[in-house]
Each structure stands twice: as C-alpha cells, then as structure tokens.
Motif scaffolding. Structure first.
Motif, short mmCIF file in Angstrom:
data_model
loop_
_atom_site.label_atom_id
_atom_site.label_comp_id
_atom_site.label_asym_id
_atom_site.label_seq_id
_atom_site.Cartn_x
_atom_site.Cartn_y
_atom_site.Cartn_z
N ASP A 183 35.04 -41.64 -0.41
CA ASP A 183 34.70 -43.04 -0.10
C ASP A 183 35.46 -44.02 -0.98
O ASP A 183 35.23 -45.23 -0.91
CB ASP A 183 33.20 -43.27 -0.20
CG ASP A 183 32.66 -43.11 -1.62
OD1 ASP A 183 33.45 -42.72 -2.51
OD2 ASP A 183 31.47 -43.35 -1.84
N GLY A 184 36.37 -43.52 -1.84
CA GLY A 184 37.21 -44.39 -2.66
C GLY A 184 36.80 -44.50 -4.11
O GLY A 184 37.56 -45.04 -4.92
N TYR A 209 16.60 -33.47 0.36
CA TYR A 209 17.37 -34.20 -0.64
C TYR A 209 18.44 -35.05 0.04
O TYR A 209 19.00 -34.67 1.07
CB TYR A 209 18.06 -33.24 -1.62
CG TYR A 209 17.10 -32.43 -2.45
CD1 TYR A 209 16.52 -32.96 -3.60
CD2 TYR A 209 16.77 -31.13 -2.08
CE1 TYR A 209 15.64 -32.20 -4.37
CE2 TYR A 209 15.89 -30.37 -2.84
CZ TYR A 209 15.33 -30.92 -3.99
OH TYR A 209 14.46 -30.16 -4.74
N SER A 210 18.73 -36.20 -0.53
CA SER A 210 19.78 -37.06 0.00
C SER A 210 20.51 -37.75 -1.15
O SER A 210 19.89 -38.20 -2.12
CB SER A 210 19.20 -38.13 0.93
OG SER A 210 20.21 -38.99 1.41
N CYS A 211 21.84 -37.79 -1.06
CA CYS A 211 22.61 -38.46 -2.12
C CYS A 211 23.61 -39.46 -1.57
O CYS A 211 24.18 -40.23 -2.33
CB CYS A 211 23.32 -37.44 -3.00
SG CYS A 211 24.73 -36.65 -2.23
N GLY A 212 23.88 -39.45 -0.28
CA GLY A 212 24.87 -40.38 0.24
C GLY A 212 25.13 -40.17 1.71
O GLY A 212 24.44 -39.41 2.40
N GLY A 213 26.17 -40.84 2.19
CA GLY A 213 26.44 -40.88 3.62
C GLY A 213 27.46 -39.90 4.12
O GLY A 213 28.12 -40.17 5.13
N GLY A 214 27.69 -38.79 3.43
CA GLY A 214 28.57 -37.77 3.95
C GLY A 214 29.96 -37.77 3.34
O GLY A 214 30.87 -37.14 3.88
N TYR A 215 30.16 -38.46 2.22
CA TYR A 215 31.47 -38.40 1.57
C TYR A 215 31.59 -37.10 0.77
O TYR A 215 30.62 -36.41 0.50
CB TYR A 215 31.68 -39.62 0.66
CG TYR A 215 30.60 -39.83 -0.38
CD1 TYR A 215 30.63 -39.16 -1.60
CD2 TYR A 215 29.54 -40.71 -0.12
CE1 TYR A 215 29.65 -39.36 -2.54
CE2 TYR A 215 28.54 -40.90 -1.07
CZ TYR A 215 28.61 -40.22 -2.28
OH TYR A 215 27.62 -40.41 -3.21
N VAL A 216 32.83 -36.79 0.38
CA VAL A 216 33.14 -35.54 -0.32
C VAL A 216 33.59 -35.85 -1.75
O VAL A 216 34.38 -36.78 -1.97
CB VAL A 216 34.24 -34.74 0.41
CG1 VAL A 216 34.61 -33.49 -0.37
CG2 VAL A 216 33.76 -34.37 1.81
N ASP A 217 33.09 -35.09 -2.71
CA ASP A 217 33.45 -35.24 -4.12
C ASP A 217 34.26 -34.04 -4.59
O ASP A 217 33.93 -32.90 -4.27
CB ASP A 217 32.19 -35.34 -5.00
CG ASP A 217 31.40 -36.60 -4.73
OD1 ASP A 217 32.01 -37.67 -4.59
OD2 ASP A 217 30.16 -36.50 -4.65
N ARG A 218 35.29 -34.32 -5.35
CA ARG A 218 36.06 -33.26 -6.02
C ARG A 218 36.15 -33.59 -7.50
O ARG A 218 36.29 -34.74 -7.88
CB ARG A 218 37.47 -33.15 -5.43
CG ARG A 218 37.52 -32.62 -4.02
CD ARG A 218 38.93 -32.67 -3.47
NE ARG A 218 38.98 -32.19 -2.10
CZ ARG A 218 40.03 -32.34 -1.29
NH1 ARG A 218 41.12 -32.97 -1.75
NH2 ARG A 218 40.00 -31.88 -0.06
N MET A 219 36.11 -32.56 -8.32
CA MET A 219 36.18 -32.73 -9.77
C MET A 219 37.47 -32.09 -10.27
O MET A 219 37.79 -30.97 -9.91
CB MET A 219 34.96 -32.07 -10.41
CG MET A 219 34.73 -32.41 -11.87
SD MET A 219 33.19 -31.66 -12.49
CE MET A 219 31.95 -32.65 -11.65
#
Length: 285
Positions: free
Chosen positions: A132-133, A154-164
C-alpha cells in the motif's frame, strides 16, 4: 594541525552526508555502496607497554573506553584510551574532519594520537515495505510479514502485503569465503495454530529510499513450514520461536575481496492467504 582533508571521487558514485555525522557513497539509483560513521580519534593512554611514555595522563578525558571485553584491535581505541567523536564534513570532492584540539594537545594526552575518519562496508540495515506504499526504515520491535487482511476473528488491514528486508554488513568477512551460514528470524505471532510457509530470498541491496515492490530478487534461499507465538492459545503451547534457514548452498557470493553485503528478506510464501501472515522481530541473526 586543525583539519584532515581527504580527496573523494568515484565513477558513478556521489559522496553525501550520512547519519550522526557520517557519510555515504550512493550510486545513481540511490543505493548506498559505502558508508562511514563519524570519525574518531584516540590517544594511547590505555597502552600497557613497558618503558617511558611521552606524557603522563593528567587531563580529564572526553571519554574513556574501559570495556574489558573489547578486543585488541589496533584500528580501534583500546581500554583506557581517551577518545573523541569527529563529525565528517562532506564536500564535492573531499571529506574533512577537524581534530579535537583538547585531546590532540592536552597536557594529559599520551602520544601517539590516532585520527580515523572511518569509511566502511556498511552497517546492518532493515526495512519493512508494504504494497500500500508504506515503509518502515530501521524499524524496532515486531512487524507484520505476509498478507494483512481478515481471518479467524483477526483483522489488520485491507489486504495489502508486507515484506521484511534485512541487510548485513560483511565488515568482518571481507576477504573470506563463507562455507556455511544460518539466518535466524524470531516469529512472535501467527494468525492461527496451523503452520504456514515462510520464505527467505536473497535480493539486491536496500536503502532508505527503497519502496515497494522492493529490490530485485536474486535467488531463493529456503523456506520453513512454521507457526509460533500464540502461546497457550494452541495445544501444545506455541511460544515465540527462532526460525532458522541454513544457507550452506547460497553463501559463496562472499568471494575474497568482494564488497557485497548479505541481503535477504523474509516473507510469507502464500502471500494471497491471510492466514499465512506472521509477526517477526527486528533483530535477526
């Protein structure tokens, strides 16, 4: 002597100020190829060599290195040496440091005095990028890895993807050929008690300007089928756990004389499944 000035030039590189009085050399894409902290200087007050010294230590010191675990590295101040930090001034074609005159000329200074405007191969860096930027450069604590959505209550957001992403400086490995390495990341939460795949991929380097979708992926380094961090919500318990990736087959790129960094990101392989999301710590090894 009131300054030390070094010429600086590079083909395709620009030398710019860095954090905390340091410097960095960046390429045309904004990637930091070299970095250096603020310079430092130190005297020889801590030397335990026999025989007379030029002066006795009488003056109050800027700071004193007295950690008994500090290795005997001649390029660094030793136990008992008086030290000072020297911010680096970066200009178009030079790097300049101004010595601490009190330490350089003080009555209690023990010579010789060393001045080192350090330029190294970099420091360990980390970032988390979101589709999501958002970006989280040099984050602390735990961050999400995987797809952030809603599942199992559980919910944390609208379907974006996180990479570390983690980048490790090879300062102590320069000139060596690495035969075996293990990457360890601590998983501190998962969506449910069922294991899911987590990947480790080697990538191009990262910088503060890196944005989604992140640097180029170079090769796949391994995966693990895990679930950890839910404690007594699972049976048996699932405490926080270090997830290890052995990289015996992917370490040869630390060739003798190479200036490359070890670069890797951890992420959820099944990024289209919310249940594969985990929390990972900011202090891998």
């Amino acid at each position: 002597m009131d300054q030390v000035r070094l010429a600086a030039s590079g083909d395709g590189l620009s030398v710019v100020p860095g954090i905390a009085g340091g410097l960095q050399a960046i390429d045309g894409d904004g990637n930091a190829i070299f970095r250096g902290p603020a310079g430092q200087m130190w005297d020889s007050a801590g030397d335990e060599q026999p025989g007379p010294q030029t002066q006795l230590m009488r003056a109050e010191r800027t700071s004193v290195t007295d950690d008994p675990s500090t290795p005997n590295d001649p390029t660094q101040p030793g136990k008992g040496d008086a030290t000072a930090v020297l911010p680096v001034k970066v200009e178009d074609d030079s790097v300049t440091v101004h010595p601490d005159l009190e330490l350089l000329r003080g009555e209690g200074t023990v010579y010789p005095v060393y001045i080192d405007p350090s330029v190294g191969l970099g420091v360990s860096e980390r970032t988390k990028l979101s589709s999501d930027g958002d970006k989280f450069w040099m984050f602390d604590g735990d961050k999400d890895v995987g797809k952030c959505g809603t599942a199992d209550g559980y919910s944390c957001g609208g379907g974006y993807v996180d990479r570390m992403y983690f980048e490790f400086a090879p300062t102590n490995l320069a000139g060596k050929y690495v035969l075996d390495a293990t990457f360890r990341a601590k998983e501190t939460w998962s969506f449910n008690c069922d294991p899911h795949w987590v990947d480790l991929v080697r990538t191009d380097n990262i910088s503060e300007g890196t944005r989604w979708p992140g640097p180029k992926q170079l090769d796949w380094m391994g995966d693990r089928y895990v679930s950890a961090g839910r404690g007594d919500l699972c049976s048996p318990d699932q405490p926080d756990s270090w997830i290890e990736f052995n990289e015996a087959g992917s370490t040869g790129y630390y060739m003798p004389g190479s200036l490359e960094s070890l670069r890797a990101w951890t992420g959820a392989m099944s990024a289209d499944q919310v249940r594969s999301q985990v929390l990972a710590s900011s202090d891998p090894a």
